[in-house]
Design an enzyme around this catalytic site. Structure first.
Site, PDB file in Angstrom:
ATOM      1  N   THR A 213      10.386 -10.657  -6.852  1.00  0.00           N
ATOM      2  CA  THR A 213       9.339 -10.095  -7.711  1.00  0.00           C
ATOM      3  C   THR A 213       9.263 -10.876  -9.009  1.00  0.00           C
ATOM      4  O   THR A 213      10.307 -11.257  -9.568  1.00  0.00           O
ATOM      5  CB  THR A 213       9.569  -8.611  -8.070  1.00  0.00           C
ATOM      6  OG1 THR A 213       8.711  -8.268  -9.157  1.00  0.00           O
ATOM      7  CG2 THR A 213      10.975  -8.282  -8.522  1.00  0.00           C
TER       8      THR A 213
ATOM      9  N   GLY B 296       4.480  -7.428 -15.174  1.00  0.00           N
ATOM     10  CA  GLY B 296       5.869  -6.994 -15.231  1.00  0.00           C
ATOM     11  C   GLY B 296       6.050  -5.533 -14.851  1.00  0.00           C
ATOM     12  O   GLY B 296       7.136  -4.994 -14.954  1.00  0.00           O
TER      13      GLY B 296
ATOM     14  N   GLN C 239      -0.077 -15.443 -12.525  1.00  0.00           N
ATOM     15  CA  GLN C 239       1.383 -15.365 -12.723  1.00  0.00           C
ATOM     16  C   GLN C 239       2.138 -15.280 -11.399  1.00  0.00           C
ATOM     17  O   GLN C 239       3.351 -15.432 -11.366  1.00  0.00           O
ATOM     18  CB  GLN C 239       1.735 -14.143 -13.588  1.00  0.00           C
ATOM     19  CG  GLN C 239       1.181 -14.253 -14.991  1.00  0.00           C
ATOM     20  CD  GLN C 239       1.148 -12.909 -15.693  1.00  0.00           C
ATOM     21  OE1 GLN C 239       2.053 -12.579 -16.435  1.00  0.00           O
ATOM     22  NE2 GLN C 239       0.097 -12.127 -15.470  1.00  0.00           N
TER      23      GLN C 239
ATOM     24  N   SER D 233       9.200  -1.778  -2.445  1.00  0.00           N
ATOM     25  CA  SER D 233       9.389  -2.001  -1.005  1.00  0.00           C
ATOM     26  C   SER D 233      10.791  -1.632  -0.571  1.00  0.00           C
ATOM     27  O   SER D 233      11.005  -1.129   0.533  1.00  0.00           O
ATOM     28  CB  SER D 233       9.159  -3.471  -0.659  1.00  0.00           C
ATOM     29  OG  SER D 233       7.942  -3.907  -1.157  1.00  0.00           O
TER      30      SER D 233
ATOM     31  N   ASP E   4       8.507  -9.503 -11.597  1.00  0.00           N
ATOM     32  CA  ASP E   4       8.876  -8.521 -12.634  1.00  0.00           C
ATOM     33  C   ASP E   4      10.378  -8.537 -12.947  1.00  0.00           C
ATOM     34  O   ASP E   4      10.800  -8.045 -13.990  1.00  0.00           O
ATOM     35  CB  ASP E   4       8.489  -7.102 -12.189  1.00  0.00           C
ATOM     36  CG  ASP E   4       7.038  -7.002 -11.749  1.00  0.00           C
ATOM     37  OD1 ASP E   4       6.227  -7.819 -12.228  1.00  0.00           O
ATOM     38  OD2 ASP E   4       6.723  -6.120 -10.935  1.00  0.00           O
TER      39      ASP E   4
ATOM     40  N   LYS F 126       0.815  -1.223   0.000  1.00  0.00           N
ATOM     41  CA  LYS F 126       0.000   0.000   0.000  1.00  0.00           C
ATOM     42  C   LYS F 126       0.848   1.272   0.000  1.00  0.00           C
ATOM     43  O   LYS F 126       0.372   2.326   0.383  1.00  0.00           O
ATOM     44  CB  LYS F 126      -1.001  -0.032   1.147  1.00  0.00           C
ATOM     45  CG  LYS F 126      -0.413   0.000   2.533  1.00  0.00           C
ATOM     46  CD  LYS F 126      -1.516   0.037   3.590  1.00  0.00           C
ATOM     47  CE  LYS F 126      -0.941   0.251   4.960  1.00  0.00           C
ATOM     48  NZ  LYS F 126      -1.864  -0.053   6.025  1.00  0.00           N
TER      49      LYS F 126
HETATM   50  O1  F6P Z   1       5.049  -6.287  -8.963  1.00  0.00           O
HETATM   51  C1  F6P Z   1       4.341  -7.478  -9.129  1.00  0.00           C
HETATM   52  C2  F6P Z   1       3.036  -7.237  -9.838  1.00  0.00           C
HETATM   53  O2  F6P Z   1       2.384  -8.472  -9.995  1.00  0.00           O
HETATM   54  C3  F6P Z   1       3.151  -6.512 -11.172  1.00  0.00           C
HETATM   55  O3  F6P Z   1       3.590  -7.358 -12.196  1.00  0.00           O
HETATM   56  C4  F6P Z   1       1.765  -5.985 -11.329  1.00  0.00           C
HETATM   57  O4  F6P Z   1       1.746  -4.837 -12.121  1.00  0.00           O
HETATM   58  C5  F6P Z   1       1.365  -5.643  -9.926  1.00  0.00           C
HETATM   59  O5  F6P Z   1       2.201  -6.404  -9.071  1.00  0.00           O
HETATM   60  C6  F6P Z   1      -0.063  -5.922  -9.603  1.00  0.00           C
HETATM   61  O6  F6P Z   1      -0.300  -5.456  -8.310  1.00  0.00           O
HETATM   62  P1  F6P Z   1      -1.608  -5.777  -7.485  1.00  0.00           P
HETATM   63  O7  F6P Z   1      -1.510  -7.179  -7.008  1.00  0.00           O
HETATM   64  O8  F6P Z   1      -1.559  -4.800  -6.375  1.00  0.00           O
HETATM   65  O9  F6P Z   1      -2.761  -5.620  -8.403  1.00  0.00           O
END
Ligand code: F6P
Length: 412
Positions: A143, A188, A298, A122, A145, A90
């Site tokens: 991550t 990503g 993913q 983070s 990403d 957050k």
């Molecule tokens: O950083 C990891 C990730 O899955 C990104 O690939 C994606 O844009 C984002 O987090 C999605 O975030 P949330 O789970 O908050 O929708």
């Protein structure tokens, strides 16, 4: 010397987080240390300070998971995705009272050090808190990403690549059966690593990533139509197009459904072209498209061998760094093994990127992964603008692909 260490997971979850936690707890306990699991990222410190959770509840023991029958005592953490500690994404805490409680939590628990398992965002947030509170911090990168600077790999990326690769394989047959163009949206954030790696491994025909195609353009659409027309003239009626979520729409704005937008645009353009008097485009008359947004699938799945190995090696390195009282480090993966970098040295570059809205660890447009894709004839878009780079030092020349099989043979 005996130590009391904390561990937390922060930001989006990914496969391999629990494998890190498991290895930290096992190794630290072997050294006679105590480990405290901070729930829900740094928010767990607030719960502790406000009396909602006790020190005993925070203490993590190895094999603390009761399974029935013959599975009693099995440490299932190594297999499970998600985070048993819970995670939080957050953003930066701004409320002074919240910050005060977080810092007080670390102090009141009498921690000697904290291991934070986090991604690019983070890292920035926890580094600031650690500076304010004088924490002894070690960060483990995670991550899907793979966009944490200075490490070639982050925990979770390999499993996500396998998940996307499998999805592309699966979609190939439905695409072929209906002679369709499948547009697949891959996560990503602002980086194209996941799309590029899994697109190559999964047999994609076209891969659009933000580093090469920051936004859709008329040229990109024309290029894709030409590519599809050529495939059709060569006798193949279906195609797989991977689009990274970081690629923006025609208007340059973020589009959470960019695959659907592209699928619709492509269908329209193909039909328009088929109505022109160019013979080459006649084959585009029946083109049909579908979009698949892979989404949070993913971030799931049983962590692969490689993710479990780096999760475990990162954990051991983090505990060793704390043992040596070598603090404020980012654990990294480089040249097939673990190492670490000083946060003091790398954070200015990472913070600069965040201020400028630049991905700190993008795909290198001149790198070998791009060359590999191009060498297979994969269409990577028309725009090849180089990203802005940090004026003092670039984060890394390329995310090299480590060879997992070399891990055991490394002389170290
Ligand atoms: O950083 C990891 C990730 O899955 C990104 O690939 C994606 O844009 C984002 O987090 C999605 O975030 P949330 O789970 O908050 O929708």
């Amino acid at each position: 010397m005996k130590k009391r260490i904390g561990i937390l997971t922060s930001g989006g979850d990914c496969p391999g987080l629990n494998a890190v936690i498991r290895a930290v707890v096992k190794y630290a306990n072997l050294r006679g240390w105590e480990v405290f699991g901070i729930p829900r990222g740094t928010d767990g410190f607030i719960d502790y300070v406000r009396g909602e959770i006790t020190e005993e509840q925070l203490r993590i023991q190895p094999h603390g998971y009761d399974l029935p029958g013959v599975l009693q005592g099995l440490d299932i953490l190594q297999f499970m995705s998600g985070s048993v500690l819970g995670s939080l994404s957050k953003g930066n805490p701004r409320d002074e009272k919240v910050i005060k409680d977080i810092l007080e939590g670390y102090k009141r628990l009498k921690l000697d050090a904290l291991i934070a398992i986090g991604g690019d965002g983070s890292l920035d947030i926890i580094y600031d808190l650690a500076k304010k509170g004088g924490w002894n911090l070690v960060v483990i990168p995670k991550t899907i990403d793979n966009d944490v600077a200075f490490t070639e790999r982050s925990v979770g990326f390999d499993t996500a690549c396998n998940t996307v690769t499998q999805a592309l394989y699966d979609l190939t047959f439905t695409a072929a059966s209906h002679e369709r163009i499948m547009v697949v949206q891959v996560m990503g954030r602002d980086a194209g690593h996941l799309s590029l790696h899994s697109g190559i491994a999964g047999g994609a025909d076209c891969i659009l990533i933000p580093e090469l195609t920051p936004k859709l353009t008329e040229e990109t659409l024309q290029g894709l139509c030409d590519y599809i027309a050529q495939l059709r003239r060569d006798g193949r009626k279906f195609a797989l197009i991977v689009i990274a979520e970081g690629v923006r729409g025609l208007d340059g704005k973020k589009d959470p459904h960019i695959a659907e937008t592209l699928a619709a645009l492509l269908k329209e353009r193909c039909h328009q072209l088929s109505c022109t008097d160019k013979e080459d485009y006649r084959c585009l008359a029946q083109v049909d498209t579908r979009a698949t947004i892979l989404g949070h699938l993913q971030r799931c799945g049983v962590p692969t061998y490689f993710d479990r190995i780096i999760a475990t090696m990162f954990a051991i390195k983090a505990v060793d760094l704390i043992g040596e009282e070598c603090y404020n480090r980012l654990v990294i993966w480089q040249n097939g093994t673990v190492d670490s970098k000083s946060l003091e040295q790398i954070m200015p570059m990472i913070k600069w990127c965040h201020q400028e809205n630049i991905c700190p660890s993008p795909v290198d447009p001149e790198g070998f992964m791009v060359k590999t894709a191009l060498s297979l004839g994969i269409y990577l878009g028309e725009n090849r603008t180089l990203p802005k780079t940090f004026p003092i030092e670039s984060s890394q020349s390329e995310k090299r692909i480590p060879a997992p099989e070399l891990v055991g043979s490394n002389p170290e």
